[in-house]
Design a protein around this motif. Structure first.
Motif, PDB file in Angstrom:
ATOM      1  N   ASP A  53       0.856  -1.180   0.000  1.00 32.02           N
ATOM      2  CA  ASP A  53       0.000   0.000   0.000  1.00 32.02           C
ATOM      3  C   ASP A  53       0.893   1.230   0.000  1.00 32.02           C
ATOM      4  OD1 ASP A  53      -1.764   2.053   0.387  1.00 32.02           O
ATOM      5  OD2 ASP A  53      -2.660   1.242   2.219  1.00 32.02           O
ATOM      6  N   PRO A  54       0.910   1.984  -1.107  1.00 30.41           N
ATOM      7  CA  PRO A  54       1.765   3.173  -1.152  1.00 30.41           C
ATOM      8  C   PRO A  54       1.496   4.166  -0.026  1.00 30.41           C
ATOM      9  CG  PRO A  54       0.936   2.652  -3.335  1.00 30.41           C
ATOM     10  CD  PRO A  54       0.215   1.747  -2.376  1.00 30.41           C
ATOM     11  N   ALA A  55       0.264   4.173   0.497  1.00 31.45           N
ATOM     12  CA  ALA A  55      -0.057   5.084   1.594  1.00 31.45           C
ATOM     13  C   ALA A  55       0.508   4.597   2.920  1.00 31.45           C
ATOM     14  CB  ALA A  55      -1.569   5.250   1.703  1.00 31.45           C
ATOM     15  N   GLN A  56       0.856   3.305   2.988  1.00 38.49           N
ATOM     16  CA  GLN A  56       1.439   2.728   4.214  1.00 38.49           C
ATOM     17  C   GLN A  56       2.659   1.892   3.825  1.00 38.49           C
ATOM     18  OE1 GLN A  56      -1.651   1.062   7.060  1.00 38.49           O
ATOM     19  NE2 GLN A  56      -2.827   1.057   5.147  1.00 38.49           N
ATOM     20  N   PRO A  57       3.750   2.530   3.425  1.00 41.25           N
ATOM     21  CA  PRO A  57       4.903   1.777   2.910  1.00 41.25           C
ATOM     22  C   PRO A  57       5.554   0.846   3.925  1.00 41.25           C
ATOM     23  CG  PRO A  57       5.450   4.096   3.186  1.00 41.25           C
ATOM     24  CD  PRO A  57       3.975   3.977   3.390  1.00 41.25           C
ATOM     25  N   ARG A  62       2.781  -6.271   4.883  1.00 41.41           N
ATOM     26  CA  ARG A  62       3.048  -6.120   3.446  1.00 41.41           C
ATOM     27  C   ARG A  62       3.950  -7.250   2.958  1.00 41.41           C
ATOM     28  NH1 ARG A  62       6.845  -3.525   6.159  1.00 41.41           N
ATOM     29  NH2 ARG A  62       8.975  -3.427   5.348  1.00 41.41           N
ATOM     30  N   GLY A  84       3.022   4.876  -7.059  1.00 42.24           N
ATOM     31  CA  GLY A  84       2.448   5.930  -6.233  1.00 42.24           C
ATOM     32  C   GLY A  84       3.033   6.054  -4.852  1.00 42.24           C
ATOM     33  N   PHE A  85       4.185   5.428  -4.603  1.00 41.57           N
ATOM     34  CA  PHE A  85       4.826   5.558  -3.297  1.00 41.57           C
ATOM     35  C   PHE A  85       5.338   6.986  -3.077  1.00 41.57           C
ATOM     36  CE2 PHE A  85       4.639   1.027  -3.364  1.00 41.57           C
ATOM     37  CZ  PHE A  85       4.711   0.614  -2.049  1.00 41.57           C
ATOM     38  N   PHE A  86       5.671   7.656  -4.139  1.00 41.81           N
ATOM     39  CA  PHE A  86       6.128   9.042  -4.075  1.00 41.81           C
ATOM     40  C   PHE A  86       6.015   9.631  -5.478  1.00 41.81           C
ATOM     41  CE2 PHE A  86       9.700   6.302  -4.908  1.00 41.81           C
ATOM     42  CZ  PHE A  86      10.386   6.937  -5.944  1.00 41.81           C
TER      43      PHE A  86
END
Length: 205
Positions: A53-57, A62, A84-86
């Motif tokens: 989850d890019p919002a919760q790297p 994970r 979409g991680f950054f």
């Protein structure tokens, strides 16, 4: 996998390749060849397979990815930006990297440790490791394969990028390790040979 899904993965792979070229050109250094050869695999992993989850790297459950062929980091960074991680514009700051590898061969050992730790914890986490075919000339890789077989690491998936190239020439001329498939089977590996640019084969592997 539908044709639309395959087309989407191909587009992501194309963007990853563009990120590799732009990143290595901007840095004035890097290994574009080894990075470009894994763009499709990274596209499949990050947009189809990995539980991330890019919002919760850093979320605890994970899936992990260890890029043991660390010289291909430009591809990993581009894949993380694409996922979409950054923002793509911030390729110098990279959340989502589970391990930074240095000397070739170290990554697969770390991946084995992660997989064993997940098993002991009763976690559903899967660990994926990408190795280069020149990298498996390192003895540490074969020790890691023995370790994985001994501990029955069924939650470990090793992807070997067989592009036949390393920095000093072809793998066949530098240190011919073929046939790799036959050498891996005695380690209780379920060896599947696929064309890494074929998303249908990636899905069934």
């Amino acid at each position: 996998m539908t044709n639309a899904e395959k087309l989407t993965l191909k587009k992501h792979a194309c963007h990853i390749r563009m990120g590799v070229i732009e990143g290595t050109h901007s840095a004035g250094c890097g290994h574009p060849g080894g990075s470009l050869s894994i763009a499709d695999v990274l596209s499949y992993l990050y947009f189809k397979e990995l539980n991330v989850d890019p919002a919760q790297p850093r979320m605890a459950d994970r899936d992990r990815l260890v890029l043991s062929k660390g010289h291909a980091a430009p591809a990993l960074y581009a894949a993380l930006a694409e996922r979409g991680f950054f923002p793509v514009e911030e390729l110098n700051s990279v959340p989502g990297v589970d391990m930074s590898t240095g000397s070739l061969g170290q990554g697969i050992s770390a991946a084995c440790g992660m997989a064993l730790g997940a098993k002991h914890a009763g976690s559903a986490v899967n660990v994926y490791a990408i190795l280069g075919d020149g990298e498996v000339e390192e003895g540490e890789c074969w020790e890691a394969f023995m370790f994985a077989a001994h501990y029955g690491l069924s939650n470990l998936c090793v992807m070997l990028d067989r592009n036949h190239l390393q920095i000093d020439g072809t793998t066949e001329t530098v240190m011919n390790s073929a046939p790799l498939e036959e050498k891996l089977r005695p380690f209780n590996c379920n060896v599947v040979t696929i064309h890494g640019h074929d998303f249908d084969q990636l899905e069934t592997a």
